[in-house]
Design a protein around this motif. Structure first.
Motif, short mmCIF file in Angstrom:
data_model
loop_
_atom_site.label_atom_id
_atom_site.label_comp_id
_atom_site.label_asym_id
_atom_site.label_seq_id
_atom_site.Cartn_x
_atom_site.Cartn_y
_atom_site.Cartn_z
N ARG A 28 95.00 28.21 -66.59
CA ARG A 28 94.60 29.61 -66.34
C ARG A 28 94.96 30.06 -64.94
NH1 ARG A 28 92.31 33.41 -64.00
NH2 ARG A 28 91.93 31.91 -62.36
N ARG A 29 95.56 31.21 -64.84
CA ARG A 29 95.72 31.87 -63.55
C ARG A 29 95.72 33.37 -63.78
NH1 ARG A 29 100.04 27.99 -61.93
NH2 ARG A 29 98.34 26.91 -62.85
N SER A 30 95.56 34.11 -62.70
CA SER A 30 95.51 35.56 -62.85
C SER A 30 96.87 36.08 -63.29
CB SER A 30 95.10 36.20 -61.53
OG SER A 30 93.76 35.86 -61.26
N ARG A 32 98.95 39.61 -64.10
CA ARG A 32 98.84 41.03 -63.75
C ARG A 32 99.87 41.91 -64.47
NH1 ARG A 32 97.75 37.86 -59.27
NH2 ARG A 32 95.72 38.21 -58.28
N GLN A 84 95.34 49.65 -58.61
CA GLN A 84 95.87 48.31 -58.96
C GLN A 84 96.66 48.39 -60.27
OE1 GLN A 84 93.91 44.64 -57.79
NE2 GLN A 84 91.99 45.79 -57.64
N GLN A 86 97.69 46.27 -62.47
CA GLN A 86 97.32 45.55 -63.69
C GLN A 86 96.42 46.39 -64.59
OE1 GLN A 86 96.73 44.62 -60.54
NE2 GLN A 86 95.04 43.17 -60.35
N PRO A 167 90.85 39.15 -63.16
CA PRO A 167 89.54 39.60 -62.71
C PRO A 167 89.70 40.38 -61.42
CG PRO A 167 89.85 37.28 -62.14
CD PRO A 167 91.08 37.72 -62.87
N MET A 168 88.91 41.42 -61.23
CA MET A 168 89.04 42.26 -60.02
C MET A 168 87.71 42.68 -59.44
SD MET A 168 91.92 44.88 -61.32
CE MET A 168 91.71 44.39 -63.01
N LEU A 169 87.63 42.58 -58.12
CA LEU A 169 86.51 43.18 -57.38
C LEU A 169 86.98 44.38 -56.58
CD1 LEU A 169 84.23 40.31 -55.97
CD2 LEU A 169 83.60 42.16 -57.52
N GLY A 170 88.28 44.64 -56.63
CA GLY A 170 88.83 45.77 -55.89
C GLY A 170 88.68 47.06 -56.69
N ARG A 206 94.22 25.31 -54.71
CA ARG A 206 92.78 25.07 -54.65
C ARG A 206 92.46 24.02 -53.59
NH1 ARG A 206 93.01 28.94 -57.57
NH2 ARG A 206 91.82 29.33 -59.48
C1 LIG Z 1 85.60 38.01 -58.86
C2 LIG Z 1 87.08 38.09 -58.57
C3 LIG Z 1 87.60 39.24 -58.01
C4 LIG Z 1 88.97 39.36 -57.80
N1 LIG Z 1 89.49 40.55 -57.36
C5 LIG Z 1 90.82 40.74 -57.40
C6 LIG Z 1 91.38 42.03 -57.20
O1 LIG Z 1 90.68 43.02 -57.00
N2 LIG Z 1 92.74 42.15 -57.26
C7 LIG Z 1 93.55 41.09 -57.51
O2 LIG Z 1 94.77 41.28 -57.57
N3 LIG Z 1 93.06 39.86 -57.73
C8 LIG Z 1 91.71 39.67 -57.69
N4 LIG Z 1 91.19 38.42 -57.96
C9 LIG Z 1 92.09 37.30 -58.26
C10 LIG Z 1 92.04 36.19 -57.21
O3 LIG Z 1 92.82 36.56 -56.10
C11 LIG Z 1 92.55 34.92 -57.88
O4 LIG Z 1 91.65 34.56 -58.89
C12 LIG Z 1 92.67 33.74 -56.90
O5 LIG Z 1 93.67 34.01 -55.94
C13 LIG Z 1 93.03 32.46 -57.63
O6 LIG Z 1 94.21 32.63 -58.40
P1 LIG Z 1 94.23 32.39 -59.96
O7 LIG Z 1 93.27 33.38 -60.57
O8 LIG Z 1 95.64 32.69 -60.38
O9 LIG Z 1 93.81 31.00 -60.22
C14 LIG Z 1 89.82 38.27 -58.11
C15 LIG Z 1 89.27 37.10 -58.66
C16 LIG Z 1 87.93 37.02 -58.90
C17 LIG Z 1 87.37 35.77 -59.55
#
Ligand SMILES: Cc1cc2nc3c(=O)[nH]c(=O)nc-3n(C[C@H](O)[C@H](O)[C@H](O)COP(=O)(O)O)c2cc1C
Length: 216
Positions: A28-30, A32, A84, A86, A167-170, A206
């Motif tokens: 799993r990774r983010s 977009r 954003q 995504q 996932p995003m907090l932005g 990590r």
């Molecule tokens: C609660 C949370 C908020 C996050 N907010 C953002 C965001 O607003 N925009 C974004 O591009 N990535 C966001 N991320 C992604 C993180 O940057 C990313 O999970 C982290 O760098 C690890 O990478 P991975 O998810 O590919 O393992 C967020 C992740 C989490 C868990």
């Protein structure tokens, strides 16, 4: 020796289950960017229902979701998420939030069905009594912490379903609440954009676990 585990009608050895979970977590990774095709409501409900299997203190389950699929709403949500990309690219973005007023109004439905009426009344009173010691803001932060458990579940479940997620907090929480008519006490825990992945995601990075753990 590997035990046999029944999983959703599948019989797997416990070693196979462990390695499937490990593969999900490692992979799993983010993500977009997404294939531009809709995700059906049934599938969305299925993943949210599984995310709701997350545990929570007193089993209060304070998480709530807005599943945003409508094109106009996706556009306004993207603006509330500081543009954003995504959010614009994803066929679905779920607003994960907690609502402690609704949660406390539903206490009766989470009290264990096998409890005697007096025991139920006692548990109910101790839950209410605990929240009476908190300010509204502390109560809402408590709900947010629990809803984050469902968020973690959701990210892994989406991976298991072959869906990429971000996932995003932005985002601006005031705007998000206003867009979907959420009450002021709602804590917006995260936005989660998802869809069929159209990119690999970034290299994973990590901390070494040994640098995070102390033994006692
Ligand atoms: C609660 C949370 C908020 C996050 N907010 C953002 C965001 O607003 N925009 C974004 O591009 N990535 C966001 N991320 C992604 C993180 O940057 C990313 O999970 C982290 O760098 C690890 O990478 P991975 O998810 O590919 O393992 C967020 C992740 C989490 C868990």
């Amino acid at each position: 020796m590997s035990r046999v585990v029944e999983l959703g009608g599948l019989r797997m050895g416990s070693a196979e289950v462990a390695s499937a979970v490990e593969a999900l977590v490692q992979k799993r990774r983010s993500i977009r960017d997404y294939v531009q095709e809709p995700i059906g409501r049934d599938l969305i409900l299925e993943v949210l229902s599984l995310a709701g299997r997350a545990p929570s203190a007193w089993n209060l389950q304070p998480w709530r979701f807005v599943a945003v699929t409508d094109a106009a709403h996706r556009e306004t949500l993207q603006a509330a998420a500081f543009g954003q990309n995504q959010v614009g690219r994803a066929p679905v973005t779920v607003v994960v939030y907690s609502d402690m007023v609704d949660t406390l109004a539903r206490i009766d439905s989470v009290l264990r069905a096998d409890l005697a009426p007096e025991a139920k009344a006692k548990t109910r009173q101790s839950i209410i009594g605990f929240f009476e010691t908190l300010t509204d803001s502390q109560r809402d932060q408590w709900g947010r912490a629990q809803a984050n458990i469902a968020l973690g579940y959701l990210l892994l479940i989406l991976e298991a379903y072959g869906l990429g997620s971000s996932p995003m907090l932005g985002f601006d929480a005031v705007q998000v609440r206003s867009l979907f008519g959420l009450p002021d006490h709602a804590e917006v825990v995260a936005l989660v954009a998802f869809g069929r992945p159209a990119e690999e995601g970034r290299a994973s990075q990590r901390h070494e676990v040994a640098s995070l753990v102390r033994w006692a």
